[in-house]
Design an enzyme around this catalytic site. Sequence first.
Site, PDB file in Angstrom:
ATOM      1  N   SER A 141      -6.369   3.842  -2.824  1.00 12.09           N
ATOM      2  CA  SER A 141      -6.789   3.435  -4.167  1.00 12.09           C
ATOM      3  C   SER A 141      -7.629   4.566  -4.734  1.00 12.09           C
ATOM      4  O   SER A 141      -8.405   5.197  -4.011  1.00 12.09           O
ATOM      5  CB  SER A 141      -7.602   2.134  -4.132  1.00 12.09           C
TER       6      SER A 141
ATOM      7  N   ARG B 107     -16.120  -4.413   6.989  1.00 12.23           N
ATOM      8  CA  ARG B 107     -15.832  -5.413   5.965  1.00 12.23           C
ATOM      9  C   ARG B 107     -15.487  -6.725   6.660  1.00 12.23           C
ATOM     10  O   ARG B 107     -14.315  -7.093   6.801  1.00 12.23           O
ATOM     11  CB  ARG B 107     -14.680  -4.955   5.062  1.00 12.23           C
TER      12      ARG B 107
ATOM     13  N   GLU C  26      -0.103  -0.314   1.114  1.00 14.92           N
ATOM     14  CA  GLU C  26      -1.009   0.474   0.275  1.00 14.92           C
ATOM     15  C   GLU C  26      -1.713   1.504   1.134  1.00 14.92           C
ATOM     16  O   GLU C  26      -2.338   1.166   2.134  1.00 14.92           O
ATOM     17  CB  GLU C  26      -2.038  -0.428  -0.400  1.00 14.92           C
TER      18      GLU C  26
ATOM     19  N   ASP D 188     -20.557   0.001  -2.582  1.00 15.88           N
ATOM     20  CA  ASP D 188     -19.365  -0.408  -3.329  1.00 15.88           C
ATOM     21  C   ASP D 188     -19.216  -1.919  -3.235  1.00 15.88           C
ATOM     22  O   ASP D 188     -19.229  -2.498  -2.148  1.00 15.88           O
ATOM     23  CB  ASP D 188     -18.141   0.286  -2.735  1.00 15.88           C
TER      24      ASP D 188
ATOM     25  N   ASP E  34      -3.104   2.555  -7.387  1.00 17.20           N
ATOM     26  CA  ASP E  34      -2.911   2.531  -5.941  1.00 17.20           C
ATOM     27  C   ASP E  34      -1.625   3.257  -5.566  1.00 17.20           C
ATOM     28  O   ASP E  34      -0.605   3.122  -6.259  1.00 17.20           O
ATOM     29  CB  ASP E  34      -2.801   1.084  -5.422  1.00 17.20           C
TER      30      ASP E  34
END
Length: 339
Positions: free
Chosen positions: A256, A108, A253, A54, A240
Site C-alpha cells: 500500500s 498488530r 496485496e 499509524d 495498493d
Amino acid sequence: MYFPEGYKPLLSQHETEKAIKAAKDIFERELSGALRLSRVTSPLFVPSGSGINDDLNGIEAPVSFSVKNLSGEKMEIIQSLAKWKRMALADYSVKPGRGIYTDMNALRPDDDIDAIHSIYVDQWDWEKVMKDDERNIDYLKATVRNIYSAIKRTAFLLEEDFRVLHDTLPENITFVHTEDAAAEYPSLTPQERERELAKRYGAVFLIGIGYGNPPHSGRAPDYDDWSTETENGRHGLNGDIIVWDTVRNDSLELSSMGIRVNKEALLRQLEIRNCMERKDLYWHKRLLAGDYPQTIGGGIGQSRLCMFLLHKAHIGEVQASVWPESARSEAKSHGFNLL
C-alpha cells in the site's frame, strides 16, 4: 482450509531459508536503486499520544507499555512508520528526488490470522521527497512502475539461483480506479473485485483506497491523500499493488502506498472522518505548520513478497509467528512445518 489440495512446497526448509535471504537482499538493492533510497534505522516504538503511530483503519489498538525510567511514560509498538518516515525526512533534511527506506517490524494483534495474515508484520517502509510539480497521478503511476520493475527483476534473479522457481507476473502492471472497479462489479464486495481484477490482469494497482461512501477499503485520514480529485472526476493519489497468486488461486496485496497529504488534504480528510481533534497532536501540528516536505511513500510486505516469489501457500512458511493449531496440523499433513 489453509492450503490448496495437493500442495507441496517447491523448496525444502533449508532451501527456503536461503531463498528468503536472497529475495530480501535482491529486492532491497533493486528498490533502493529504482527510487534512490538510503537505508536508515527506525524505531520499534513511539510515544503514545504524539500522533506519530499509524492508525491504519482507525480501529486497531496498538500494543502499549510504560517505561519505568521515564516516569512511567507510555509507549506504543508501531503499527507502521507512515508518519515517522515523513518526520524523519524533514529532520534529516533529505532533498527532493531522494528518500529513505527501513526494515519495519510491528505487532498488530487485532489482525485476523490466516494464510496471508499474521500478527507480526515485517515490511520495507519507504518514503521519498517530491518536487512541487510532482504532486499528481502521473508521478504516482511512474513510482508504481519503478517498484513493479524491482519486483520483476527480483523474480528473474531468484530464478537464476533456484531453478524450480518461475516468474508468473505480466510484463506490466495495470492501473484501475476503485470507482471504476465498483461500477464494473457493482454486486461484488471490494475483496471480490480485487480478486477479479488480479485474475484478469495478473498485477494491478488499485487507485483511490479510502475514498467513497462506502470506501473500497479503509485508510487513515492523515497520511495518504485519498480525497483529492485527480482526473475524470476520480479521487485519490494512493493505492495498493495487488497480484494474482497462482499457488492459492487468489489475489494477494503486496504493497500500500501513496502521495501523502498536504495541509489542505489533511484538514479535509480529518473532517470527512470526523476526527478534527487530531490536528492538535504533535505530528499534525508540525505538518500544518509546514515543517514537513511533500512526500510519497508506502510499505511493501517482506513476508508477503517472499511468499509470492517462492510460491508458498502460507505466510508461516517464510515467517516465524503464532498460528492456530489447525494450521500447523494441516501443514504437517502436507509434509512440512510452519515457522
